[in-house]
Design a protein around this motif. Structure first.
Motif, PDB file in Angstrom:
ATOM      1  N   GLU A  90       0.833  -1.204   0.000  1.00 55.78           N
ATOM      2  CA  GLU A  90       0.000   0.000   0.000  1.00 55.78           C
ATOM      3  C   GLU A  90       0.869   1.255   0.000  1.00 55.78           C
ATOM      4  O   GLU A  90       0.532   2.257  -0.643  1.00 55.78           O
ATOM      5  CB  GLU A  90      -0.927  -0.006   1.222  1.00 55.78           C
ATOM      6  CG  GLU A  90      -2.066  -1.005   1.125  1.00 55.78           C
ATOM      7  CD  GLU A  90      -2.967  -0.750  -0.075  1.00 55.78           C
ATOM      8  OE1 GLU A  90      -3.408   0.400  -0.256  1.00 55.78           O
ATOM      9  OE2 GLU A  90      -3.206  -1.696  -0.845  1.00 55.78           O
ATOM     10  N   GLU A 111       0.152   6.130 -13.285  1.00 58.31           N
ATOM     11  CA  GLU A 111      -0.173   5.517 -14.566  1.00 58.31           C
ATOM     12  C   GLU A 111       0.026   6.565 -15.655  1.00 58.31           C
ATOM     13  O   GLU A 111      -0.586   7.630 -15.618  1.00 58.31           O
ATOM     14  CB  GLU A 111      -1.622   5.019 -14.576  1.00 58.31           C
ATOM     15  CG  GLU A 111      -1.978   4.249 -15.835  1.00 58.31           C
ATOM     16  CD  GLU A 111      -3.419   3.752 -15.849  1.00 58.31           C
ATOM     17  OE1 GLU A 111      -3.767   2.988 -16.756  1.00 58.31           O
ATOM     18  OE2 GLU A 111      -4.192   4.150 -14.949  1.00 58.31           O
ATOM     19  N   GLY A 149      -2.726  -0.627 -10.921  1.00 56.41           N
ATOM     20  CA  GLY A 149      -2.954  -0.890  -9.505  1.00 56.41           C
ATOM     21  C   GLY A 149      -2.688  -2.311  -9.079  1.00 56.41           C
ATOM     22  O   GLY A 149      -2.976  -2.688  -7.938  1.00 56.41           O
ATOM     23  N   LYS A 151       2.295   1.778  -3.508  1.00 53.11           N
ATOM     24  CA  LYS A 151       1.305   2.309  -4.453  1.00 53.11           C
ATOM     25  C   LYS A 151       1.313   3.839  -4.501  1.00 53.11           C
ATOM     26  O   LYS A 151       0.989   4.435  -5.529  1.00 53.11           O
ATOM     27  CB  LYS A 151      -0.097   1.832  -4.075  1.00 53.11           C
ATOM     28  CG  LYS A 151      -0.442   0.431  -4.539  1.00 53.11           C
ATOM     29  CD  LYS A 151      -1.893   0.122  -4.198  1.00 53.11           C
ATOM     30  CE  LYS A 151      -2.309  -1.233  -4.721  1.00 53.11           C
ATOM     31  NZ  LYS A 151      -3.740  -1.510  -4.411  1.00 53.11           N
ATOM     32  N   LYS A 190       1.633  -2.239 -13.215  1.00 49.77           N
ATOM     33  CA  LYS A 190       0.771  -2.982 -14.125  1.00 49.77           C
ATOM     34  C   LYS A 190       1.409  -4.329 -14.491  1.00 49.77           C
ATOM     35  O   LYS A 190       1.478  -4.694 -15.670  1.00 49.77           O
ATOM     36  CB  LYS A 190       0.495  -2.180 -15.405  1.00 49.77           C
ATOM     37  CG  LYS A 190      -0.414  -0.988 -15.244  1.00 49.77           C
ATOM     38  CD  LYS A 190      -0.726  -0.345 -16.599  1.00 49.77           C
ATOM     39  CE  LYS A 190      -1.440  -1.308 -17.518  1.00 49.77           C
ATOM     40  NZ  LYS A 190      -1.770  -0.714 -18.833  1.00 49.77           N
ATOM     41  N   GLN A 247      -4.890   6.729  -8.962  1.00 49.27           N
ATOM     42  CA  GLN A 247      -6.068   6.424  -9.777  1.00 49.27           C
ATOM     43  C   GLN A 247      -7.108   7.542  -9.736  1.00 49.27           C
ATOM     44  O   GLN A 247      -8.311   7.302  -9.836  1.00 49.27           O
ATOM     45  CB  GLN A 247      -6.689   5.082  -9.339  1.00 49.27           C
ATOM     46  CG  GLN A 247      -5.729   3.909  -9.551  1.00 49.27           C
ATOM     47  CD  GLN A 247      -6.348   2.570  -9.228  1.00 49.27           C
ATOM     48  OE1 GLN A 247      -7.261   2.479  -8.421  1.00 49.27           O
ATOM     49  NE2 GLN A 247      -5.849   1.527  -9.857  1.00 49.27           N
TER      50      GLN A 247
END
Length: 444
Positions: A138, A146, A263, A141, A257, A200
């Protein structure tokens, strides 16, 4: 008979009365405007507004560069700090776990009189381990973005694209004006506009800062002012770790990815670390994992300290049975990343070279240096006259004794400058001295 006389009114009195009520005789003019007059007045107002707007725009456009130069924050040069050579064989690597995770541990004698810690495998300990990995993932991330190729601006506003039009990027630097993202350069081949999604969220306008098609990597930038404050407070810059210290069987986290969708997170072990991928001007190290991923996957490998140790490249290994995730070892191209982060081109010569083993050098009487196996078409090396079979021994004043040394010296050059290379070429009487003047290029 008395005749009543009418009172006489003086002329002065009549004049006064006439003046006092003279306003009753004034004509009141109608001030209302006709439609034609109203339309003319509206046109004048609109024209004045347009003239003012154009003048304001011209003044702002003329002053904007000065304002940005005067008040913009200074762009800080980015330094990654290159790693030392791998010293795993001379360094004892010890691992420890937190007290909170030591439930069920015991001591075991390995036969040498020394005790080593063991962890009892239980359902509870496994759950703790998975929970700890999830927390690490987490956190990872927050440093992943992206990078998307939109067909046009309208698609970007609608956030319309397909999975194959994006790659995973890592937030590797912040120069006070921009957030800088390292990603695979393949997204540029899809054309269109570049958008970047953090956490995201809605896409931000992105731009290419630099790319190196030799490695197939690129650095993209996003203006910090274009990122919402809430998102800017959440994302973080990741540390590029020392992949030379990564050992086989270490736990790794694949993020980005790796499975073809944004994600994605995968857990596994490092299988091998000593593989090499021969590219023009260098042989880059790469590592493989036991994690199965998508053939066109992208992303990064993290260690348990939350540092990036590898950049996923799907074409490093050709396997028909399964697609195991492989990644370039991050330490082997940190200098290239540093150059691009600072807006500089990566120097390129365009030779495929190898180090000749000592026994072959002695039997074939090959001089010390690096042996040129192939010269890339239209490369600076080819234009300078370097040929397959040449042995390069010196770059400028620096001797070339290994491929690693050659690569290091090459990256110290400035693109566009001319450098003298000295070496030897096979002739009728053996190896003869040759000299080349090479204009250092870049593969962008």
């Amino acid at each position: 008979m008395d005749i009543e006389e009418k009172p006489k009114v003086s002329e002065e009195s009549e004049e006064t009365s006439s003046e006092e009520y003279s306003f009753l005789q004034e004509v009141i003019k109608d001030n209302s405007m006709t439609r034609k007059q109203l339309a003319a007045k509206a046109v004048r107002v609109i024209c004045y507004g347009l003239i003012f707007g154009v003048a304001a725009s011209l003044v702002f456009g003329a002053l904007q560069p000065w304002i940005q130069t005067r008040y913009a924050k200074k762009v800080e040069e980015i330094t990654l700090g290159l790693d030392e050579e791998d010293k795993k064989g001379d360094t004892e690597v010890s691992k420890s776990t937190d007290d909170s995770e030591n439930s069920g541990e015991g001591a075991e004698n390995d036969g040498t009189g020394e005790e080593k810690e063991t962890l009892k495998l239980t359902k509870e300990n496994y759950a703790k381990f998975q929970g700890a990995l999830h927390q690490k993932a987490e956190k990872a991330k927050k440093s992943i973005a992206e990078v998307i190729a939109y067909a046009n601006e309208a698609d970007m506003q609608r956030d319309t694209y397909i999975q194959s039009q994006s790659v995973a990027g890592a937030i590797v630097a912040d120069n006070e004006q921009e957030v800088l993202i390292l990603a695979d350069s393949s997204v540029l081949k899809m054309g269109g506009r570049i958008g970047v999604k953090f956490m995201q969220q809605e896409p931000c306008e992105g731009a290419l800062k630099k790319k190196d098609e030799n490695l197939g990597i690129a650095v993209f930038s996003v203006q910090k002012s274009a990122i919402e404050t809430s998102v800017r407070n959440e994302i973080c810059t990741v540390v590029l770790g020392n992949s030379a210290l990564t050992l086989p069987e270490e736990v790794t986290i694949a993020a980005g990815k790796p499975f073809g969708y944004a994600g994605g997170i995968g857990y596994g072990l490092i299988s091998t670390v000593d593989n090499t991928k021969a590219l023009p001007d260098h042989a880059y190290k790469y590592m493989t994992t036991d994690i199965t991923g998508e053939k066109s996957g992208s992303g990064f490998l993290f260690n348990l300290d939350g540092e990036i140790v590898g950049m996923i490249k799907p074409d490093l290994e050709k396997r028909e049975d399964m697609q195991l995730i492989s990644a370039y070892a991050i330490s082997s191209f940190k200098k290239e990343i540093e150059l691009m982060l600072n807006g500089k081109s990566v120097p390129y010569m365009g030779i495929m070279a190898v180090e000749v083993p000592e026994d072959i050098k002695e039997s074939e009487k090959i001089p010390d240096g690096i042996y040129v196996k192939e010269v890339m078409v239209d490369s600076p090396a080819m234009k300078a006259g370097i040929q397959s079979g040449d042995v390069l021994m010196q770059m400028g004043e620096a001797p070339i004794v290994s491929l690693e040394g050659y690569h290091t010296h090459l990256l110290e050059q400035i693109v566009g400058t001319k450098v003298i290379f000295r070496g030897k070429r096979t002739g009728n009487t053996g190896y003869e001295a040759v000299e080349f003047q090479v204009e250092i290029g870049s593969k962008e």
